[in-house]
Design an enzyme around this catalytic site. Structure first.
Site, PDB file in Angstrom:
ATOM      1  N   THR A  16      12.928  40.714  66.929  1.00 34.74           N
ATOM      2  CA  THR A  16      12.524  39.441  66.318  1.00 34.74           C
ATOM      3  C   THR A  16      13.188  39.277  64.947  1.00 34.74           C
ATOM      4  OG1 THR A  16      10.409  39.513  67.481  1.00 34.74           O
ATOM      5  CG2 THR A  16      10.545  38.066  65.565  1.00 34.74           C
ATOM      6  N   PHE A 244      15.048  51.564  69.200  1.00 33.39           N
ATOM      7  CA  PHE A 244      13.990  52.381  68.595  1.00 33.39           C
ATOM      8  C   PHE A 244      14.233  52.587  67.098  1.00 33.39           C
ATOM      9  CE2 PHE A 244      13.433  53.937  73.125  1.00 33.39           C
ATOM     10  CZ  PHE A 244      12.277  53.210  73.332  1.00 33.39           C
TER      11      PHE A 244
END
Length: 499
Positions: A16, A244
Site C-alpha cells: 500500500t 517481507f
C-alpha cells in the site's frame, strides 16, 4: 526500494505504501513508474489475502491481479511440471543418463498452500505407471523456474538458464540438467508470454508493472529484472518493493537481484506501523489499539536493526515511513520519530490508504531528497567468499546472529557445490519472515542466538544456492481459518472478500 520491519499479524501495509508513494511522486511532478510482484494464489487463499495495495493506494483491476491475472503463474507451473514429467519419463524409458532415483532434486509444483503434497510417494500401481519413488511438491513461487523468469534479461537468457537447471544426480554423483533432457526449448515456449512484463495502473493512473512473484522467505522475493529495467527506461523515478522484512526481501534484492541485474538503488523506504512495533514489543493483537509507550519502546529495536542494515551494511540512504492508523496517538508517533532521529534517519507519516497520493507527499519529498544524497552502496558479502562464509555473513551482519551451525549433511552438499564450480554464487536464505532469527517466536531484536542451516540446494539455472533454516517449508500450509472461507462471487460475477 520499499522494504519493511519483520511482518506481524498487525500488518504493515508495505505494498500500500509502495503504491501510495508512486502516486505521491506523480503528485509532486515526478515522472514515476511502479514495479511490483505478482500475488500467489497460495497466500490469497491462505493467511495474507490480496496483494495489490489497499484503500485509495491500490493497483487495478485488483480482482484480476490477485486471481490468475495474465496466467504467468500457470505458465511457470506448467514449465516446471513439464520438466518433472520429462525427467520421470526418461527414467521410465530406459534411463540412458543413469539417473539415481534416490538423488532426484527436481520437484513438481502447484500455486496453492497444500501441505498434503510436501512429501509423497508416486509411480505406484505397476510398471506402466512409472518408477515408484519418494517425491514432493513446492509452491509455484518457490520453483526455480520463477526465479529464472525474474532474473532473465530476454528469451535467449531464459533458455540458457533453464538449460543449466540441475534435476538430480547420476549414480556416480554427476549432475543431470534440463539441457541433458533437451527440455529447455519446450519449457521456454511455455514461458514466452509469461516473460513479458504486465502493465496495469493505480487508481490515480500511475503506470505499474506487475511481473514475477517469488516468495522472500523461501525464494529471492523480487519482481523481474525485465520489469524493473523497463520501468527505469520509462520513468525518472521507479518505486519497487521486496518481499517481507528487510532481513529477507531487501537483503536478497540487494545481494542477488542488484548483483545479477547491475542495479543500484538510489534510496530505501522502511515501512513500519505503531501497531506492528507494539506487537514486536509483546503487545497482544487485541490490545494494539491502546496507547502503550512501553510496548512501543520494547518493539522499536526491530526497526533499529533494519535501519542499521540498510544504512551501515549496505550503505544506502533511508527514510522510515510510518503507515498511520487512526488509533496511533501523537505521543506514540513522536516517540518513533525521536528514536529514529537518534539513528540518523528521518520519519515521514503516510496516510495513503485513506488519502491516496495526497497522503504520501511528505514521504515523496523525503525520497526525492534522499536520491540526491551520497550513495555508498555495497553488498553484504563478496563473491570470493566460500558458500559457508556467505551464509555466515548474512546471519551475523543482517540477522545479528552470533554464528551459524550447518548440519553435516548440508556441509557435505556445500562442499559438493563448490567442487562443481558453484562456489562463487550468491546465497538465498530460506528463513521465517516473522523474526530476525530462524525462530519465529523471537520477536523484536533477538540477541544471543545462532542460525541453524539444516539443508542446502543449488539453483544452478537461477544462479544462487538456497540455504534452508529452521522449520521453513517450500510448500506452505493453510491456516486454521483460511482467507478462502471469506472469498465469494455473486450472481453478477462480482468478487468479494479478497481483503
Amino acid at each position: 526500494m520499499v522494504t519493511a520491519i519483520n511482518p506481524t499479524p498487525a500488518g504493515e501495509g508495505k505494498t500500500t505504501v509502495t503504491v501510495g508513494l508512486g502516486d505521491a511522486l506523480k503528485k509532486i511532478g515526478k515522472n514515476t513508474v511502479i514495479a511490483l510482484r505478482e500475488p500467489s494464489l497460495g497466500p490469497v487463499f491462505g493467511i495474507k489475502g490480496g496483494a495489490a495495495g489497499g484503500g485509495y493506494a491500490q493497483v487495478v483491476p485488483m480482482e484480476d491481479i490477485n486471481l490468475h491475472f495474465t496466467g504467468d503463474m500457470h505458465a511457470i507451473g506448467a514449465a516446471n511440471n513439464l520438466l518433472a514429467a520429462m525427467l520421470d519419463n526418461h527414467i521410465f524409458q530406459g534411463n540412458e543418463l543413469g539417473i539415481d532415483v534416490r538423488k532426484i532434486t527436481w520437484k513438481r509444483c502447484v500455486d496453492m498452500n497444500d501441505r498434503q503434497l510436501r512429501a509423497i510417494t508416486d509411480g505406484l500401481g505397476g510398471r506402466v505407471n512409472g518408477i515408484p519413488r519418494e517425491d514432493g511438491f513446492d509452491i509455484t513461487v518457490a520453483s526455480e523456474i520463477m526465479a529464472i523468469l525474474c532474473l532473465s534479461k530476454d528469451i535467449v537468457d531464459l533458455k540458457q538458464k533453464i538449460k543449466q537447471i540441475i534435476v538430480g544426480y547420476t549414480r556416480d554423483d554427476k549432475p543431470v540438467t534440463a539441457g541433458d533432457l533437451h527440455a529447455e526449448g519446450a519449457m521456454a515456449a511455455l514461458l514466452k508470454d509469461a516473460l513479458k512484463p504486465n502493465l496495469v495502473q493505480t487508481l490515480e493512473h500511475t503506470p505499474t508493472f506487475i511481473h514475477g512473484g517469488p516468495f522472500a522467505n523461501i525464494a529471492h522475493g523480487c519482481n523481474s529484472i525485465m520489469a524493473t529495467r523497463m520501468a527505469l527506461k520509462l520513468g525518472d523515478y521507479v518505486v519497487t518493493e521486496a518481499g517481507f522484512g528487510a532481513d529477507l526481501g531487501a537483503e536478497k534484492f540487494l545481494d542477488i537481484k542488484c548483483r545479477k541485474g547491475g542495479l543500484r538503488p538510489a534510496a530505501v523506504v522502511i515501512v513500519a506501523t505503531v501497531r506492528a512495533l507494539k506487537s514486536h514489543g509483546g503487545k497482544e493483537k487485541a490490545a494494539l489499539g491502546e496507547e502503550d509507550l512501553a510496548a512501543l519502546e520494547q518493539g522499536l529495536p526491530n526497526l533499529y536493526k533494519h535501519i542499521e542494515n540498510i544504512t551501515r551494511v549496505f550503505g544506502l540512504p533511508a527514510v522510515v515511513a510510518i503507515n498511520r492508523f487512526p488509533t496511533d496517538t501523537l505521543d506514540e508517533l513522536g516517540l518513533v520519530e525521536a528514536r529514529c532521529k537518534e539513528y540518523g534517519v528521518k520519519v515521514a507519516l503516510t496516510e495513503v490508504w485513506g488519502k491516496g497520493g495526497d497522503g504520501g507527499v511528505a514521504l515523496a519529498k523525503e525520497v526525492v531528497a534522499l536520491t540526491e544524497q551520497e550513495n555508498k552502496f555495497s553488498f553484504a558479502y563478496e563473491d570470493k567468499l566460500t558458500l559457508a562464509e556467505k551464509i555466515e555473513a548474512i546471519a551475523m551482519k543482517i540477522y545479528g546472529a552470533d554464528g551459524v551451525d550447518i548440519a553435516p549433511s548440508a556441509q557435505k552438499e556445500l562442499s559438493k557445490f563448490e567442487s562443481l564450480g558453484f562456489g562463487s554464487l550468491p546465497v538465498c536464505m530460506a528463513k521465517t519472515q516473522y523474526s530476525l532469527s530462524d525462530n519465529q517466536t523471537k520477536l523484536g531484536r533477538p540477541e544471543g542466538f545462532r542460525v541453524t542451516v539444516r539443508n542446502v540446494k543449488v539453483s544452478a539455472g537461477a544462479g544462487f544456492v538456497v540455504a534452508l533454516t529452521g522449520d521453513i517449508m517450500t510448500m506452505p500450509g493453510l491456516p486454521k481459518i483460511p482467507s478462502a472461507e471469506k472469498i465469494d462471487v455473486d450472481e453478477t460475477g462480482k468478487i468479494s472478500g479478497l481483503f
